[in-house]
Design a protein around this motif. Structure first.
Motif, PDB file in Angstrom:
ATOM      1  N   LEU A  69       0.852  -1.033   0.648  1.00 16.44           N
ATOM      2  CA  LEU A  69       0.161   0.345  -0.300  1.00 16.44           C
ATOM      3  C   LEU A  69       0.743   1.322  -0.186  1.00 16.44           C
ATOM      4  O   LEU A  69       0.359   1.757  -0.692  1.00 16.44           O
ATOM      5  N   VAL A  70       1.911   1.185   0.834  1.00 18.79           N
ATOM      6  CA  VAL A  70       2.539   2.499   0.817  1.00 18.79           C
ATOM      7  C   VAL A  70       3.330   2.702  -0.522  1.00 18.79           C
ATOM      8  O   VAL A  70       3.527   3.655  -1.130  1.00 18.79           O
ATOM      9  N   LEU A  71       3.814   1.762  -1.011  1.00 20.92           N
ATOM     10  CA  LEU A  71       4.814   1.866  -2.489  1.00 20.92           C
ATOM     11  C   LEU A  71       3.375   2.056  -3.509  1.00 20.92           C
ATOM     12  O   LEU A  71       4.081   3.246  -3.983  1.00 20.92           O
ATOM     13  N   GLY A  72       2.641   1.253  -3.462  1.00 23.68           N
ATOM     14  CA  GLY A  72       1.371   1.998  -3.944  1.00 23.68           C
ATOM     15  C   GLY A  72       0.857   3.574  -4.503  1.00 23.68           C
ATOM     16  O   GLY A  72       0.978   3.693  -4.967  1.00 23.68           O
ATOM     17  N   PHE A  73       0.933   4.306  -2.719  1.00 20.69           N
ATOM     18  CA  PHE A  73       0.286   5.603  -2.832  1.00 20.69           C
ATOM     19  C   PHE A  73       1.774   6.316  -3.377  1.00 20.69           C
ATOM     20  O   PHE A  73       1.304   7.640  -3.768  1.00 20.69           O
ATOM     21  N   VAL A  74       2.469   5.881  -2.959  1.00 18.56           N
ATOM     22  CA  VAL A  74       3.577   6.975  -3.301  1.00 18.56           C
ATOM     23  C   VAL A  74       4.166   6.557  -5.442  1.00 18.56           C
ATOM     24  O   VAL A  74       4.421   8.272  -5.471  1.00 18.56           O
TER      25      VAL A  74
END
Length: 318
Positions: A69-74
């Protein structure tokens, strides 16, 4: 039954070698034979460096939903910014104003805006999430004591998890400007990087400046990583470690706005967070960046050493 055990039993049955010292030697030899203890006192075949391998820990962390989720949001953030400018009104020919006003002037300016808006809260939160979750998550799952019973040396557990968290944090911090640059090139094209003071940096030099700015941000967030690691060791609640680290970052930013503190603000870990902006200028002043890098490394080192010391002596119950 091993030959050593047979010898010990024979000695007891026949009364031979009834000397207690001799019997102790036979018992110790039997114990070593059964547990395969080597001459150095360690179990034969046990290699600490083979436990909790970095590749295994990285794959485990990458599979976790919060990492994805973190990498996707970035990756998604630059597209959200472009959509915001498309919905709103912007002038691509603007040559003055703040970084927000100049964001659509060129791809480098768009990257600068992405780093600017994410640097205050998002990037510290990402680093705090990865590092605050290292040890505390294992404790909350009640798996830390089993990990140490394998046995994995304590210093190796802390080091491997810190390295994995550092690599994931680095990935997120590098992905943001890279994706922003690609998005900026597609929507706004190549062009000079224009600073709020009116300086224009050629496209080639602006890419070097962006790379250096990213490196500085990574280094400056070392204090967040160290504090997150320390709080992760002190508590068994991952949310407490992550939240505590983020709260300290927010408090530091609030105190940094109080000008009456004077030079005391220089000692706040977030005081030099935006010193990288000095790179977008014809004549670069390295003073603030040098001070910011030194401050972040000092804070990060102290926090990391305290974390290592505490974890080495902590009573693991979960």
């Amino acid at each position: 039954m091993s030959k050593t055990d047979q010898a010990a039993n024979a000695a007891l049955d026949t009364g031979v070698h009834t000397d207690p010292a001799a019997l102790d030697e036979l018992a110790e030899a039997a114990r070593q034979e059964r547990t395969e203890i080597g001459p150095d006192g360690g179990v034969l075949g046990y290699r600490p460096r083979r436990t909790l391998r970095l590749g295994v820990e990285l794959r485990r962390q990458v599979r976790r939903r919060r990492t994805q989720l973190v990498l996707g949001f970035v990756v998604l953030l630059p597209f959200i910014l472009v959509l915001s400018f498309q919905i709103g009104r912007s002038s691509p020919n603007r040559r003055s104003g703040g970084f927000v006003d100049l964001a659509t002037a060129s791809a480098p300016n768009f990257v600068i805006l992405a780093l600017f808006v994410a640097g205050g809260f998002l990037l510290p939160t990402i680093v705090a999430l990865f590092f605050g979750d290292t040890i505390a998550s294992e404790a909350s799952w009640s798996s830390l004591k089993y990990l140490l019973a394998i046995p994995v040396p304590r210093h190796r557990v802390l080091r491997q998890k810190a390295i994995a968290s550092g690599l994931l944090s680095l990935l997120a911090l590098v992905v943001l400007p890279l994706v922003s640059l690609v998005v900026g090139l597609l929507w706004y094209g190549t062009g000079d990087a224009i600073s709020p003071t009116g300086d224009a940096i050629p496209f080639g030099k602006s890419l070097v400046a962006i790379a250096m700015a990213t490196g500085y941000i990574v280094l400056q967030l070392a204090w967040v990583a160290g504090l997150g690691l320390l709080l992760s060791v002190l508590t068994d609640a991952p949310l407490g470690a992550v939240g505590g680290t983020v709260l300290v970052a927010i408090l530091s930013q609030i105190l940094d706005q109080i000008t009456t503190l004077g030079t005391l603000r220089d000692y706040l870990p977030t005081h030099y967070s935006y010193a990288w902006m000095d790179l977008i200028a014809s004549d670069i002043d390295w003073t603030n960046m040098a001070a910011g890098a030194l401050s972040a490394v000092a804070y990060g080192t102290v926090f990391s050493l305290l974390a290592a010391r505490r974890f080495a002596t902590k009573d693991i119950t979960s």
